[in-house]
Structures are given as C-alpha cells and as structure tokens.
Design an enzyme around this catalytic site. Structure first.
Site, PDB file in Angstrom:
ATOM      1  CG  ASP A   1      37.558  33.929  38.659  1.00 30.73           C
ATOM      2  OD1 ASP A   1      37.163  33.556  37.613  1.00 30.73           O
ATOM      3  OD2 ASP A   1      37.021  34.704  39.375  1.00 30.73           O
TER       4      ASP A   1
ATOM      5  CE  LYS B   1      36.298  37.538  36.810  1.00 30.73           C
ATOM      6  NZ  LYS B   1      35.314  37.485  37.939  1.00 30.73           N
TER       7      LYS B   1
ATOM      8  CB  ILE C   1      33.827  40.690  48.949  1.00 29.20           C
ATOM      9  CG1 ILE C   1      32.598  40.616  49.983  1.00 29.20           C
ATOM     10  CG2 ILE C   1      34.760  41.902  49.495  1.00 29.20           C
ATOM     11  CD1 ILE C   1      33.147  40.226  51.442  1.00 29.20           C
TER      12      ILE C   1
ATOM     13  CG  MET D   1      41.559  44.273  42.665  1.00 31.10           C
ATOM     14  SD  MET D   1      39.688  44.323  42.125  1.00 31.10           S
ATOM     15  CE  MET D   1      38.783  45.054  42.822  1.00 31.10           C
TER      16      MET D   1
HETATM   17  N1  SAH Z   1      36.611  38.116  46.162  1.00 31.88           N
HETATM   18  C1  SAH Z   1      38.056  38.548  46.417  1.00 31.88           C
HETATM   19  C2  SAH Z   1      38.535  39.671  45.944  1.00 31.88           C
HETATM   20  C3  SAH Z   1      38.791  39.738  44.476  1.00 31.88           C
HETATM   21  S1  SAH Z   1      39.561  41.095  44.040  1.00 31.88           S
HETATM   22  C4  SAH Z   1      38.093  38.184  47.961  1.00 31.88           C
HETATM   23  O1  SAH Z   1      37.012  38.422  48.553  1.00 31.88           O
HETATM   24  O2  SAH Z   1      39.091  38.417  48.637  1.00 31.88           O
HETATM   25  C5  SAH Z   1      41.286  40.742  43.756  1.00 31.88           C
HETATM   26  C6  SAH Z   1      41.975  41.520  45.021  1.00 31.88           C
HETATM   27  O3  SAH Z   1      41.836  40.829  46.268  1.00 31.88           O
HETATM   28  C7  SAH Z   1      43.536  41.300  44.827  1.00 31.88           C
HETATM   29  O4  SAH Z   1      43.808  42.310  43.760  1.00 31.88           O
HETATM   30  C8  SAH Z   1      44.023  41.609  46.227  1.00 31.88           C
HETATM   31  O5  SAH Z   1      43.879  42.891  46.428  1.00 31.88           O
HETATM   32  C9  SAH Z   1      43.028  40.736  46.735  1.00 31.88           C
HETATM   33  N2  SAH Z   1      43.264  39.489  47.136  1.00 31.88           N
HETATM   34  C10 SAH Z   1      42.743  38.588  46.926  1.00 31.88           C
HETATM   35  N3  SAH Z   1      43.518  37.409  47.431  1.00 31.88           N
HETATM   36  C11 SAH Z   1      44.526  37.859  48.188  1.00 31.88           C
HETATM   37  C12 SAH Z   1      45.590  37.308  49.271  1.00 31.88           C
HETATM   38  N4  SAH Z   1      45.763  35.837  49.274  1.00 31.88           N
HETATM   39  N5  SAH Z   1      46.551  38.234  49.619  1.00 31.88           N
HETATM   40  C13 SAH Z   1      46.457  39.634  49.545  1.00 31.88           C
HETATM   41  N6  SAH Z   1      45.366  40.338  48.624  1.00 31.88           N
HETATM   42  C14 SAH Z   1      44.465  39.403  48.067  1.00 31.88           C
END
Ligand code: SAH
Length: 280
Positions: A54, A76, A112, A190
């Site tokens: 992704d 994505k 998540i 998000m």
């Molecule tokens: N599965 C992922 C979340 C995916 S949804 C997890 O568990 O972290 C995508 C959202 O995750 C982004 O819009 C942001 O809000 C958050 N996100 C993912 N990686 C991030 C990072 N390194 N720093 C800040 N926010 C992050």
C-alpha cells in the site's frame, strides 16, 4: 510492476488456477520507521517472492525484501486508489489461487483502519490459507515518538481510535457524544481534511475548547512533525503549518504530558509563537 498488468496476467492463466492454492500473509508494516517492524514481519519480508503493498508502506520497509521479489504497488490514499479495494482483493485471490505465496503488506496494523478485515474475509470465503502478522498502529508509533502517552492515570482511562473520514465522503455522522467524553484520549485517523468540522462538533458536544490537542504528521519518519495547541486552535494551526496526510489528530489531556516528557522539543519551537509547539 504495474498492478493492472498482473491482474490481467493472473486472469488469463486458468491452468494455474487448477493448482493447489497458495497462501497469503497479511503483514502490518508499522508506522514507517523500519525498526518498528516486528520480527515476524521482517522474516516474512525476507522470505517474500511477491508483495502487494500500500501507499503508506515506507521505502525503508520495502528494503527488507529480497532484490528479486516482485513488488506490486496497489496504492490506497483515502481519495485516490491506484486499484479499487475490490480489485485489490480480486488480484490477491487470483494470485493465491494460481499457487503463489502472496505477501500483503499494509501500513500500521492491517486490522486497524487497514481493510485487513475485508481482505481476510475474502480469503476465508475462498478457502485460501492466510496468516496475519500485526503491526504497530500509527497511534502507538506517534505516542512513543512525540511523547504523548495514550493513557495515563491522571489524564485518561480509556482510548478511542476513530476514523475522521467516511466512506464515499458522506457527511461525518460520528458518535460525537462518545468522542466528547471526559477522561479519555481520542485519536482520529484520516481526519485532517475534516479537521474544522471535527473540532467544531466536539466542542458543540461538550468537550472544552481548551482541551489539549495535537497533530502528528508522518509519525516515526525522519520528517515527522508534531503540532500542539488546544482543540479550538487546531484547525488554524493545521492550516498555518500546512499539515498533510498521513497525520493523526490526538485529543485529550494526555497531550499536555508532552511538554514534560519532551521539554526541548516544545520549548525550542514555542519561542516567538506561544500558540505553537511544533517540533521537527
Ligand atoms: N492501518 C494503519 C492506518 C491506515 S489508515 C495503522 O494501523 O496505522 C491511514 C491513516 O493512518 C492516515 O490517514 C493517518 O491518519 C494514519 N497514519 C498512518 N501512518 C501514519 C504516520 N506515520 N503518521 C501519522 N499518521 C499516520
């Protein structure tokens, strides 16, 4: 490799579909810093021959793949999918059916806000053997990296992880009463593009406007930024600092602990601008 090319190739190899099914390993790649991968994830990466990954998977994580592993970017971002989710699932299922061992790599934890649940359901429905390797979710990576404990006996006895984005950009109809409860930490994924509406609704539902709040952009990556202020200030701070996804919104009194845990990060950045506590 171009994902659509692979999809077509898999669709036109019916002789392969008769073979014993392959497998899928759904791996959470963590928030970005490759040192935050689990040992299981590293082993799966090192053994991979085909990976579907992704947008949020960092290049430093992909560096663990063998040089000859086939890499398929399926994208994505919330509004721009390189492949729609249905096509990602179809591709993964077809490849596994053709006998391949597929590594499905997702940012953070796949279960998540990662649609890992939907992908696992499809695999289960198709009888394709799969395993799931958890990853650190962005909230955990951010908490450690910017000095904001997610729970703390003096501040929060519960933690809510919520999405700040709804499917097909429908109006935000979140459970605002739940999100505005006292003594809890709320982390929104998000949500950056809906920040003004989120902050407005939380205040309207009773969360004090001076509740400490933070935006953490690119948590655990070299260009991480953390901007803190109050709930009321957050939208203008986001605008002023051009905060972009991926970023988390953290709301709750635990945010104030950062000043104690990381005084250097907070004082250096507040000089000249008392409303801002930003650290590179
Ligand atoms: N599965 C992922 C979340 C995916 S949804 C997890 O568990 O972290 C995508 C959202 O995750 C982004 O819009 C942001 O809000 C958050 N996100 C993912 N990686 C991030 C990072 N390194 N720093 C800040 N926010 C992050």
């Amino acid at each position: 490799m171009d994902a659509s090319h692979l999809l077509i190739a898999a669709a036109h190899t019916p002789h392969l579909q008769a073979q014993a099914p392959g497998t899928v390993t759904l791996v959470g790649a963590g928030p970005g810093d490759p040192e935050l991968l689990t040992l299981k994830a590293v082993k799966a990466l090192q053994a991979a021959s085909l990976v579907l990954y992704d947008h949020l998977v960092s290049p430093a994580v992909l560096a663990f793949l063998p040089p000859d592993a086939e890499r398929v970017y399926v994208g994505k971002e919330s509004s721009r999918h390189t492949l729609p989710q249905g096509d990602i699932i179809e591709l993964m299922v077809r490849l596994a059916r053709s006998g391949r061992a597929v590594l499905r790599l997702k940012g953070g934890d796949g279960y998540i806000f990662g649609r890992g649940g939907e992908e696992a359901q499809a695999l289960a429905a198709q009888g394709i053997p799969f395993t799931v390797v958890p990853g650190l979710t962005a909230a955990q990576g951010a908490a450690a990296s910017v000095g904001i404990p997610l729970t703390h006996r003096d501040h929060a006895c519960s933690l809510v992880l919520s999405t700040g984005h709804l499917r097909e950009n429908r109006q935000l109809d979140m459970d605002w009463d739940l999100l505005a409860r006292p003594n809890q930490t709320v982390v929104l994924y998000m949500g950056v593009n809906n920040l003004p509406e989120i902050c407005r609704q939380l205040v309207a539902h009773g969360l004090p406007a001076d509740t400490p709040a933070a935006l953490v952009e690119k948590a655990t990556l070299p260009d991480e930024r953390c901007i803190t202020g109050t709930l009321a200030e957050l939208p203008s701070l986001a605008l002023r600092h051009q905060v972009r996804p991926p970023a988390l919104i953290m709301i709750g009194s635990v945010v104030s602990v950062r000043a104690q845990l990381m005084p250097a990060a907070t004082t250096a950045a507040t000089e000249g601008d008392p409303a801002l506590h930003a650290a590179a």
